[in-house]
Motif scaffolding. Structure first.
Motif, PDB file in Angstrom:
ATOM      1  N   ASP A   3     -82.387 -39.172 -18.388  1.00  0.00           N
ATOM      2  CA  ASP A   3     -82.153 -38.603 -19.708  1.00  0.00           C
ATOM      3  C   ASP A   3     -80.995 -37.621 -19.659  1.00  0.00           C
ATOM      4  OD1 ASP A   3     -83.708 -36.704 -18.189  1.00  0.00           O
ATOM      5  OD2 ASP A   3     -84.032 -35.600 -20.049  1.00  0.00           O
TER       6      ASP A   3
ATOM      7  N   VAL B 144     -80.858 -53.186 -19.716  1.00  0.00           N
ATOM      8  CA  VAL B 144     -81.249 -51.798 -19.871  1.00  0.00           C
ATOM      9  C   VAL B 144     -81.421 -51.490 -21.355  1.00  0.00           C
ATOM     10  CG1 VAL B 144     -78.889 -50.895 -19.993  1.00  0.00           C
ATOM     11  CG2 VAL B 144     -80.720 -49.446 -19.078  1.00  0.00           C
TER      12      VAL B 144
ATOM     13  N   ALA C  97     -81.436 -48.333 -24.260  1.00  0.00           N
ATOM     14  CA  ALA C  97     -81.025 -46.955 -24.534  1.00  0.00           C
ATOM     15  C   ALA C  97     -81.607 -46.505 -25.873  1.00  0.00           C
ATOM     16  CB  ALA C  97     -79.507 -46.844 -24.571  1.00  0.00           C
TER      17      ALA C  97
ATOM     18  N   THR D 210     -81.422 -43.023 -28.412  1.00  0.00           N
ATOM     19  CA  THR D 210     -80.975 -41.668 -28.711  1.00  0.00           C
ATOM     20  C   THR D 210     -81.822 -41.148 -29.871  1.00  0.00           C
ATOM     21  OG1 THR D 210     -79.307 -42.238 -30.379  1.00  0.00           O
ATOM     22  CG2 THR D 210     -78.619 -42.285 -28.080  1.00  0.00           C
TER      23      THR D 210
ATOM     24  N   TRP E 227     -79.224 -53.757 -23.914  1.00  0.00           N
ATOM     25  CA  TRP E 227     -77.958 -54.185 -23.330  1.00  0.00           C
ATOM     26  C   TRP E 227     -78.192 -55.276 -22.278  1.00  0.00           C
ATOM     27  CZ3 TRP E 227     -73.162 -52.207 -24.785  1.00  0.00           C
ATOM     28  CH2 TRP E 227     -73.215 -51.173 -25.720  1.00  0.00           C
TER      29      TRP E 227
ATOM     30  N   GLU F  22     -76.523 -52.901 -17.376  1.00  0.00           N
ATOM     31  CA  GLU F  22     -76.259 -51.464 -17.375  1.00  0.00           C
ATOM     32  C   GLU F  22     -74.769 -51.183 -17.339  1.00  0.00           C
ATOM     33  OE1 GLU F  22     -77.987 -47.562 -15.076  1.00  0.00           O
ATOM     34  OE2 GLU F  22     -77.262 -49.218 -13.839  1.00  0.00           O
TER      35      GLU F  22
ATOM     36  N   MET G 236     -73.203 -51.186 -20.726  1.00  0.00           N
ATOM     37  CA  MET G 236     -73.553 -50.008 -21.500  1.00  0.00           C
ATOM     38  C   MET G 236     -72.756 -48.785 -21.048  1.00  0.00           C
ATOM     39  SD  MET G 236     -77.149 -47.968 -21.934  1.00  0.00           S
ATOM     40  CE  MET G 236     -76.813 -47.103 -20.401  1.00  0.00           C
ATOM     41  N   THR G 237     -72.668 -48.560 -19.751  1.00  0.00           N
ATOM     42  CA  THR G 237     -71.951 -47.386 -19.257  1.00  0.00           C
ATOM     43  C   THR G 237     -70.451 -47.494 -19.539  1.00  0.00           C
ATOM     44  OG1 THR G 237     -71.881 -48.366 -17.039  1.00  0.00           O
ATOM     45  CG2 THR G 237     -73.672 -46.844 -17.494  1.00  0.00           C
TER      46      THR G 237
ATOM     47  N   THR H 110     -80.466 -38.482 -25.071  1.00  0.00           N
ATOM     48  CA  THR H 110     -80.259 -39.904 -24.815  1.00  0.00           C
ATOM     49  C   THR H 110     -81.157 -40.280 -23.652  1.00  0.00           C
ATOM     50  OG1 THR H 110     -77.957 -39.908 -25.559  1.00  0.00           O
ATOM     51  CG2 THR H 110     -78.624 -41.666 -24.070  1.00  0.00           C
TER      52      THR H 110
ATOM     53  N   ARG I 274     -82.579 -43.447 -21.089  1.00  0.00           N
ATOM     54  CA  ARG I 274     -82.283 -44.777 -20.558  1.00  0.00           C
ATOM     55  C   ARG I 274     -83.537 -45.335 -19.897  1.00  0.00           C
ATOM     56  NH1 ARG I 274     -77.056 -45.326 -16.821  1.00  0.00           N
ATOM     57  NH2 ARG I 274     -76.207 -44.404 -18.733  1.00  0.00           N
TER      58      ARG I 274
END
Length: 238
Positions: free
Chosen positions: A96, A119, A121, A123, A171, A174, A177-178, A211, A213
């Protein structure tokens, strides 16, 4: 083991309207740690449009003491049985950023098999009312980035008046997403997210924001006639 769950369900209009004023999941529910009950929105939609606020579509984000507690709720509680007819994904916490009251961040953290694993996510924030126009100015481009990104499988926003806002996205990997978060995606205007985060650091939009994950561990049901959103996990069609 502590788990999280994210639910999407279509409700009768009377039930949906009642949910705007009174959360149908009791704080006293056995095994419940925290819940956020919201109304779904379409990411990136115009502020004044029918797709911005989908009143009959509920998005519920919940933390449980155990998967057993979630199973019992879905079987035994009246609203739980309604949720069981929708779609949900069960989630194991990875990490987080930020802080948000109510949720208890687990000490035990899950790990993805590789950066190419799917993954989820989430928020969630409590808005400062006077910052909402500024937040919309910076936030809607980010919504469109996430909505249209080739790495997302399912994405949406949600809101609970007066000031709770949230996003949810699944996603494919990962790493995709990153890359989006840091502005490295091969898409038009890739730095929309990173620019918005810089603006938030300059002057915060929120009273509290986090946020989270997650590793998706099981998927149940259907949403808008579709299922099997998350690759390579257990799927159960209820």
């Amino acid at each position: 083991m502590i788990i999280f769950s994210y639910h999407l369900v279509e409700l009768p209009i009377a039930t949906a309207v009642k949910g705007l004023f009174s959360i149908p999941i009791s704080k006293k529910t056995k095994g419940l740690i925290h819940r956020e009950y919201m109304t779904a929105m379409t990411l990136g939609s115009p502020i004044f449009s029918t797709s911005r606020f989908l009143i009959t579509e509920a998005a519920i984000f919940i933390q449980w003491e155990s998967e057993f507690a979630l199973n019992e709720y879905l079987k035994q509680d009246d609203f739980g049985r309604i949720l069981a007819k929708g779609w949900h994904v069960r989630l194991s916490f990875i990490r987080d950023w930020g802080a948000f009251s109510g949720f208890k961040i687990p000490k035990q953290k899950a790990k993805l098999e590789t950066v190419n694993s799917p993954v989820v996510a989430v928020t969630i924030a409590r808005m400062k009312p006077l910052e909402i126009p500024r937040f919309l100015h910076w936030g809607r481009p980010v919504e469109k980035l996430v909505r249209d990104h080739p790495g997302t499988i399912l994405s949406l926003a949600s809101v609970r008046f007066p000031n709770t806002v949230s996003t949810f996205s699944i996603w494919k990997t990962e790493v995709e997403m990153t890359n989006m978060v840091h502005g490295h995606s091969a898409v038009p205007k890739p730095k929309r997210h990173s620019n918005a985060m810089k603006e938030r650091a300059r002057r915060n939009f929120h009273f509290e924001f986090t946020t989270l994950r997650f590793k998706p561990i099981a998927e149940f049901g259907t949403w808008k006639g579709k299922k099997d959103f998350v690759p390579n996990i257990e799927k159960v069609n209820r």
